[in-house]
Design a protein around this motif. Structure first.
Motif, PDB file in Angstrom:
ATOM      1  N   GLU A 216       0.807  -1.221   0.000  1.00 19.79           N
ATOM      2  CA  GLU A 216       0.000   0.000   0.000  1.00 19.79           C
ATOM      3  C   GLU A 216       0.841   1.273   0.000  1.00 19.79           C
ATOM      4  OE1 GLU A 216      -3.274   0.067  -0.323  1.00 19.79           O
ATOM      5  OE2 GLU A 216      -3.277  -2.123  -0.460  1.00 19.79           O
ATOM      6  N   THR A 217       2.159   1.142  -0.023  1.00 16.91           N
ATOM      7  CA  THR A 217       3.016   2.321   0.018  1.00 16.91           C
ATOM      8  C   THR A 217       3.079   2.996  -1.353  1.00 16.91           C
ATOM      9  OG1 THR A 217       4.946   0.914  -0.413  1.00 16.91           O
ATOM     10  CG2 THR A 217       4.433   1.412   1.887  1.00 16.91           C
ATOM     11  N   GLU A 218       3.538   4.255  -1.343  1.00 19.47           N
ATOM     12  CA  GLU A 218       3.541   5.061  -2.560  1.00 19.47           C
ATOM     13  C   GLU A 218       4.537   4.545  -3.595  1.00 19.47           C
ATOM     14  OE1 GLU A 218       1.455   7.422  -3.333  1.00 19.47           O
ATOM     15  OE2 GLU A 218       0.417   7.200  -1.410  1.00 19.47           O
ATOM     16  N   TYR A 219       5.713   4.079  -3.145  1.00 22.80           N
ATOM     17  CA  TYR A 219       6.703   3.653  -4.135  1.00 22.80           C
ATOM     18  C   TYR A 219       6.270   2.384  -4.861  1.00 22.80           C
ATOM     19  CZ  TYR A 219       8.455   0.399  -0.547  1.00 22.80           C
ATOM     20  OH  TYR A 219       8.575  -0.589   0.400  1.00 22.80           O
ATOM     21  N   VAL A 220       5.480   1.530  -4.208  1.00 22.87           N
ATOM     22  CA  VAL A 220       4.947   0.356  -4.905  1.00 22.87           C
ATOM     23  C   VAL A 220       3.883   0.778  -5.912  1.00 22.87           C
ATOM     24  CG1 VAL A 220       3.647  -1.792  -4.608  1.00 22.87           C
ATOM     25  CG2 VAL A 220       5.491  -1.226  -3.015  1.00 22.87           C
ATOM     26  N   LYS A 221       3.039   1.722  -5.541  1.00 21.81           N
ATOM     27  CA  LYS A 221       2.043   2.242  -6.494  1.00 21.81           C
ATOM     28  C   LYS A 221       2.723   2.902  -7.686  1.00 21.81           C
ATOM     29  CE  LYS A 221      -1.473   3.011  -2.914  1.00 21.81           C
ATOM     30  NZ  LYS A 221      -2.294   4.013  -2.184  1.00 21.81           N
ATOM     31  N   PHE A 222       3.850   3.586  -7.419  1.00 21.96           N
ATOM     32  CA  PHE A 222       4.603   4.207  -8.514  1.00 21.96           C
ATOM     33  C   PHE A 222       5.208   3.136  -9.422  1.00 21.96           C
ATOM     34  CE2 PHE A 222       8.565   6.141 -10.160  1.00 21.96           C
ATOM     35  CZ  PHE A 222       7.990   7.170 -10.913  1.00 21.96           C
TER      36      PHE A 222
END
Length: 324
Positions: A216-222
């Motif tokens: 759920e972190t931003e770098y994984v979404k990126f």
């Protein structure tokens, strides 16, 4: 990093001194080894002579200082029953216990990583629910009950596996190992499974929860927005960042597994350090009991110190907080 390492090593030495004091206090107040060594027909004068020879009449602090001085030189006392240094007795039993812990750790790593990752990626799938339900059952069942159940199924009913002992062993540079014989491996299967059942559910749930949080972190979404392949995102970006807490917990649990071999070795009559400790309690062999407690404590301290150092290398924030 040097200051961080020195601080951790100093803390480890303090902990070992505390463990040594507790162990020696137990030795000083638990049982009467002279009674078990001498028997009932020995006269009081002969018993007093034996106590004097063993140094059991000296004041507590004198015995404790002598114990510390000897421990620094690798002497943890002399076993009253085996009539030889307690450390030699432990070293002779250590291969059986360490092989059991090694094989159990291998099973835990082999199963917990794919199960934990899959349960985090596909939390609503039937297999994930089955894995999580099984982990709850695994946490709830004590290790001795798992061991008895394995013996009943695979030894009594199916007659596939032997139910006790280490089987055939070979000498590898003074190490009596059962890993290199077919009979030794057959004897090792059920004890390893029983011992791994303690920690396997914990690691599955830990990896799953940490993995779901990282996903759920931003770098994984990126990473998803960049169009990277799913396996690269799951294994490189997500799983890699779940390893820090897993390493921390794993270091603690490794020491706990060494202690938990007592129950497993008792059920399977596995001649390791755990069964040796039970026998030393029954015989009031206090020197051997204390030596075992100190050695298990030493394993705990060494493993946790190494984990702290590795953690400091992997995560620079730990070193910064340590300096603060």
């Amino acid at each position: 990093m040097l200051a961080f390492s020195i601080k951790r090593i100093a803390q480890a030495l303090v902990v070992m001194m505390i463990i040594g004091f507790i162990g020696f206090a137990i030795k000083h107040n638990f049982g009467d080894p002279v009674r078990d060594l001498a028997g009932e027909r020995v006269t009081p004068e002969q018993r007093a002579e034996i106590r004097q020879q063993l140094g059991l009449n000296d004041p507590f602090m004198v015995q404790y200082i002598r114990f510390l001085n000897n421990a620094v030189h690798g002497d943890l006392g002399r076993s009253f029953f085996f009539k030889k240094p307690a450390l030699d007795v432990i070293v002779s039993k250590a291969p059986a216990t360490l092989e059991l812990v090694f094989c159990s750790s291998f099973i835990i790593i082999l199963l917990s990583i794919p199960m934990g990752i899959y349960s985090a990626i596909k939390p609503k799938k039937m297999l994930s629910r089955f894995i999580m339900g099984g982990s709850i059952i695994g946490v709830s069942i004590p290790v001795f009950l798992t061991a008895i159940l394995l013996i009943y199924i695979f030894s009594v009913e199916l007659r596939w596996l032997p139910s006790f002992g280490r089987g055939e062993t070979v000498d590898i540079l003074g190490w009596q190992s059962g890993l290199f014989t077919a009979d030794g491996l057959k004897h090792l299967i059920m004890p390893s499974i029983a011992l791994s059942s303690i920690m396997l559910p914990l690691f599955i749930r830990l990896i799953r929860s940490e993995m779901m949080e990282v996903l759920e972190t931003e770098y994984v979404k990126f990473a998803w927005a960049k169009g990277l392949r799913p396996f690269r995102i799951w294994l490189v970006h997500a799983f890699k960042n779940t390893l820090l807490p897993v390493i921390t917990v794993g270091g603690v649990q490794l020491g706990i597994m060494v202690a938990f071999t007592i129950l497993t070795e008792t059920v399977f009559q596995w001649q390791g350090m755990g069964s040796m400790f039970i026998e030393s309690v029954e015989r009031a062999d206090t020197s051997l009991m204390v030596a075992y407690l100190v050695m298990v404590g030493f394993i705990f301290v060494v493993v946790n110190t190494l984990v702290d150092l590795v953690y400091g290398l992997v995560n620079p924030m730990v070193r910064v907080q340590g300096r603060k």
